[in-house]
Design an enzyme around this catalytic site. Structure first.
Site, PDB file in Angstrom:
ATOM      1  N   GLY A  46       8.899  -3.976   6.685  1.00  0.00           N
ATOM      2  CA  GLY A  46      10.170  -3.326   6.456  1.00  0.00           C
ATOM      3  C   GLY A  46       9.977  -1.993   6.416  1.00  0.00           C
ATOM      4  O   GLY A  46       9.001  -1.657   5.763  1.00  0.00           O
ATOM      5  N   GLN A  51      11.443   6.715   3.849  1.00  0.00           N
ATOM      6  CA  GLN A  51       9.910   6.621   3.744  1.00  0.00           C
ATOM      7  C   GLN A  51       9.306   7.633   4.717  1.00  0.00           C
ATOM      8  O   GLN A  51       8.158   7.857   4.661  1.00  0.00           O
ATOM      9  CB  GLN A  51       9.564   5.277   3.910  1.00  0.00           C
ATOM     10  N   HIS A 138      15.439   1.591  -1.131  1.00  0.00           N
ATOM     11  CA  HIS A 138      14.853   2.908  -0.566  1.00  0.00           C
ATOM     12  C   HIS A 138      16.090   3.916  -0.210  1.00  0.00           C
ATOM     13  O   HIS A 138      16.064   5.411  -0.495  1.00  0.00           O
ATOM     14  CB  HIS A 138      13.792   2.664   0.730  1.00  0.00           C
TER      15      HIS A 138
HETATM   16  C1  QAP Z   1       9.061  -4.430   1.887  1.00  0.00           C
HETATM   17  O1  QAP Z   1       6.902  -3.962   2.572  1.00  0.00           O
HETATM   18  C2  QAP Z   1       8.944  -5.975   1.363  1.00  0.00           C
HETATM   19  O2  QAP Z   1       0.610  -2.535  -0.071  1.00  0.00           O
HETATM   20  C3  QAP Z   1       8.164  -4.455   3.171  1.00  0.00           C
HETATM   21  O3  QAP Z   1      -1.515  -1.954   1.471  1.00  0.00           O
HETATM   22  C4  QAP Z   1       7.683  -6.556   0.821  1.00  0.00           C
HETATM   23  O4  QAP Z   1       6.017  -4.176   4.728  1.00  0.00           O
HETATM   24  C5  QAP Z   1      10.190  -6.717   1.454  1.00  0.00           C
HETATM   25  C6  QAP Z   1       2.103  -3.127   3.021  1.00  0.00           C
HETATM   26  C7  QAP Z   1       7.597  -7.772   0.216  1.00  0.00           C
HETATM   27  C8  QAP Z   1       9.834  -7.991   0.913  1.00  0.00           C
HETATM   28  C9  QAP Z   1       8.843  -8.450   0.441  1.00  0.00           C
HETATM   29  C10 QAP Z   1       1.891  -2.859   1.625  1.00  0.00           C
HETATM   30  C11 QAP Z   1       1.112  -3.265   3.921  1.00  0.00           C
HETATM   31  C12 QAP Z   1       3.517  -3.640   3.402  1.00  0.00           C
HETATM   32  C13 QAP Z   1       0.762  -2.422   1.141  1.00  0.00           C
HETATM   33  C14 QAP Z   1       5.831  -3.919   3.385  1.00  0.00           C
HETATM   34  C15 QAP Z   1      -0.217  -2.422   2.030  1.00  0.00           C
HETATM   35  C16 QAP Z   1      -0.283  -2.734   3.215  1.00  0.00           C
HETATM   36  C17 QAP Z   1       4.649  -3.653   2.765  1.00  0.00           C
HETATM   37 CO    CO Z   2       9.252  -0.165   0.589  1.00  0.00          CO
END
Ligand code: QAP
Ligand code: CO
Length: 171
Positions: A46, A51, A138
């Site tokens: 997402g 961002q 966000h």
């Molecule tokens: C938001 O998050 C989300 O720390 C989207 O090192 C997360 O795409 C919604 C990511 C969980 C629902 C549940 C984060 C990739 C990606 C990190 C993401 C990283 C590499 C996060």
């Molecule tokens: Co986020």
């Protein structure tokens, strides 16, 4: 299309409240294409326009492993259908390397516009509901770390500030 830089916590620009999109035109569709390219490259599930330092109410989501279920929400709104608290370990491309449990309502009704400016109205639960609420946060200048303890948030801030100082020194 282009991969855009992702702002990282505690960048104050992440606290901007995004403005509604007035017309879904080719410029907005170009933004959406860049958001998917940036999100898939990361990779993430997402991304909110906030961002990438664009303060318009646009978000992209794709929960599939194959990157073949793109969902775009423009000017999204939601109402809670099931207050049942649902705990999920969230992460964020703007808080790289950190994952913490966040509690949110488990079931929501979502209304938004799609990339053609047509109305979407659907019910989301489980991970999709988590993701939509995380991304709408966000657009309101909020991050998942605002839902955890100040102690944990401050530890994450200190670690990311240190990483940013090292990155600046090596640039
Ligand atoms: C938001 O998050 C989300 O720390 C989207 O090192 C997360 O795409 C919604 C990511 C969980 C629902 C549940 C984060 C990739 C990606 C990190 C993401 C990283 C590499 C996060
Ligand atoms: Co986020």
């Amino acid at each position: 299309m282009a991969i855009r830089d992702i702002l990282e916590f505690p960048d104050p620009r992440l606290r901007t409240v995004a403005k509604p999109v007035e017309v879904v035109d080719d410029q907005i569709r170009a933004l959406i294409d860049d958001m998917f390219e940036t999100m898939y490259d990361a990779p993430g599930i997402g991304l909110a326009a906030t961002q990438i330092d664009v303060h318009l109410r646009v978000l992209t989501i794709d929960l599939s492993d194959e990157h073949n279920e793109p969902l775009v929400l423009i000017n999204p709104e939601f109402e809670v259908l099931d207050e049942e608290p649902h705990k999920y370990q969230e992460g964020c491309l703007s808080v790289p390397g950190f994952f913490e449990d966040v509690v949110r309502p488990q079931k929501i009704r979502v209304q938004a516009l799609d990339r053609n400016g047509d109305t979407l109205d659907f019910i989301a639960d489980d991970l999709l509901a988590v993701c939509i609420q995380h991304e709408i946060d966000h657009l309101n200048g909020k991050l998942f770390v605002d839902h955890i303890s100040a102690l944990k948030r401050n530890r994450i801030r200190t670690k990311l500030e240190k990483k940013h100082r090292l990155e600046a020194a090596h640039a």
